[in-house]
Write a protein that holds these residues in place. Structure first.
Motif, PDB file in Angstrom:
ATOM      1  N   LYS A 252       0.874  -1.173   0.000  1.00 21.14           N
ATOM      2  CA  LYS A 252       0.000   0.000   0.000  1.00 21.14           C
ATOM      3  C   LYS A 252       0.912   1.223   0.000  1.00 21.14           C
ATOM      4  O   LYS A 252       1.728   1.394   0.910  1.00 21.14           O
ATOM      5  CB  LYS A 252      -0.899   0.012   1.234  1.00 21.14           C
ATOM      6  N   VAL A 253       0.788   2.052  -1.031  1.00 19.71           N
ATOM      7  CA  VAL A 253       1.558   3.288  -1.126  1.00 19.71           C
ATOM      8  C   VAL A 253       0.591   4.435  -0.862  1.00 19.71           C
ATOM      9  O   VAL A 253      -0.418   4.585  -1.556  1.00 19.71           O
ATOM     10  CB  VAL A 253       2.239   3.443  -2.501  1.00 19.71           C
ATOM     11  N   ILE A 254       0.913   5.220   0.143  1.00 18.86           N
ATOM     12  CA  ILE A 254       0.047   6.311   0.599  1.00 18.86           C
ATOM     13  C   ILE A 254       0.710   7.640   0.268  1.00 18.86           C
ATOM     14  O   ILE A 254       1.898   7.837   0.537  1.00 18.86           O
ATOM     15  CB  ILE A 254      -0.188   6.207   2.119  1.00 18.86           C
ATOM     16  N   LYS A 255      -0.080   8.518  -0.311  1.00 18.73           N
ATOM     17  CA  LYS A 255       0.399   9.865  -0.656  1.00 18.73           C
ATOM     18  C   LYS A 255      -0.349  10.840   0.255  1.00 18.73           C
ATOM     19  O   LYS A 255      -1.493  11.204  -0.013  1.00 18.73           O
ATOM     20  CB  LYS A 255       0.100  10.126  -2.131  1.00 18.73           C
TER      21      LYS A 255
ATOM     22  N   SER B 269      -5.288  11.733   2.750  1.00 27.65           N
ATOM     23  CA  SER B 269      -4.336  11.040   1.888  1.00 27.65           C
ATOM     24  C   SER B 269      -5.088  10.334   0.770  1.00 27.65           C
ATOM     25  O   SER B 269      -6.304  10.194   0.810  1.00 27.65           O
ATOM     26  CB  SER B 269      -3.524  10.010   2.684  1.00 27.65           C
ATOM     27  N   VAL B 270      -4.326   9.894  -0.221  1.00 31.05           N
ATOM     28  CA  VAL B 270      -4.816   8.966  -1.234  1.00 31.05           C
ATOM     29  C   VAL B 270      -3.843   7.789  -1.215  1.00 31.05           C
ATOM     30  O   VAL B 270      -2.702   7.916  -0.766  1.00 31.05           O
ATOM     31  CB  VAL B 270      -4.895   9.594  -2.643  1.00 31.05           C
ATOM     32  N   ALA B 271      -4.313   6.632  -1.670  1.00 29.51           N
ATOM     33  CA  ALA B 271      -3.452   5.452  -1.600  1.00 29.51           C
ATOM     34  C   ALA B 271      -3.800   4.458  -2.695  1.00 29.51           C
ATOM     35  O   ALA B 271      -4.918   4.450  -3.216  1.00 29.51           O
ATOM     36  CB  ALA B 271      -3.594   4.777  -0.238  1.00 29.51           C
ATOM     37  N   ILE B 272      -2.829   3.632  -3.003  1.00 31.23           N
ATOM     38  CA  ILE B 272      -3.001   2.504  -3.904  1.00 31.23           C
ATOM     39  C   ILE B 272      -2.582   1.262  -3.129  1.00 31.23           C
ATOM     40  O   ILE B 272      -1.512   1.246  -2.517  1.00 31.23           O
ATOM     41  CB  ILE B 272      -2.102   2.638  -5.159  1.00 31.23           C
TER      42      ILE B 272
END
Length: 120
Positions: free
Chosen positions: A96-99, A110-113
């Protein structure tokens, strides 16, 4: 299946669609889990029967702090691929990559993938 988790990693990278993101950079957070059989490690207390958390951390750091890309999806795909390539005993990798604080109108924490890849 057993899992190894490394959560809450933070890195600074220069990824994004907007020129300002590539110039100024921003923080990224990464959570990762790797699925593998840990029964031998548990029975023998042998580190060679598992994977080292630090190695997983370094893969994530090298990707996020490395070559700039436009999409968070690309970061997640690259991390999962490198984990599966590096550790033949890992059958599945979830990342999970969180921006945090994305540069888009509105109020977002945040947004995440989140991406899961399985060894073929």
């Amino acid at each position: 299946m057993d899992k190894v988790y490394v959560e809450g990693m933070e890195f600074y990278g220069y990824h994004g669609v907007f020129a300002e993101e590539n110039k100024l950079g921003q923080r990224f957070k990464v959570d990762l889990s790797a699925s593998l059989d840990l029964s031998e490690a548990g029975k023998t207390d042998n580190i060679d029967a598992t994977i080292n958390y630090a190695d997983l951390y370094h893969i994530c750091r090298d990707v996020v702090e490395g070559k700039p890309v436009k999409l968070v999806e690309t970061l997640a795909e690259t991390i999962t691929a490198k984990v599966l390539e590096t550790f033949p005993n890992v059958s599945e990798c979830k990342v999970k990559v969180i921006k945090p604080d994305p540069p888009i109108p509105g109020h977002y924490q945040s947004v995440a993938i989140e991406m899961t890849r399985t060894r073929q």
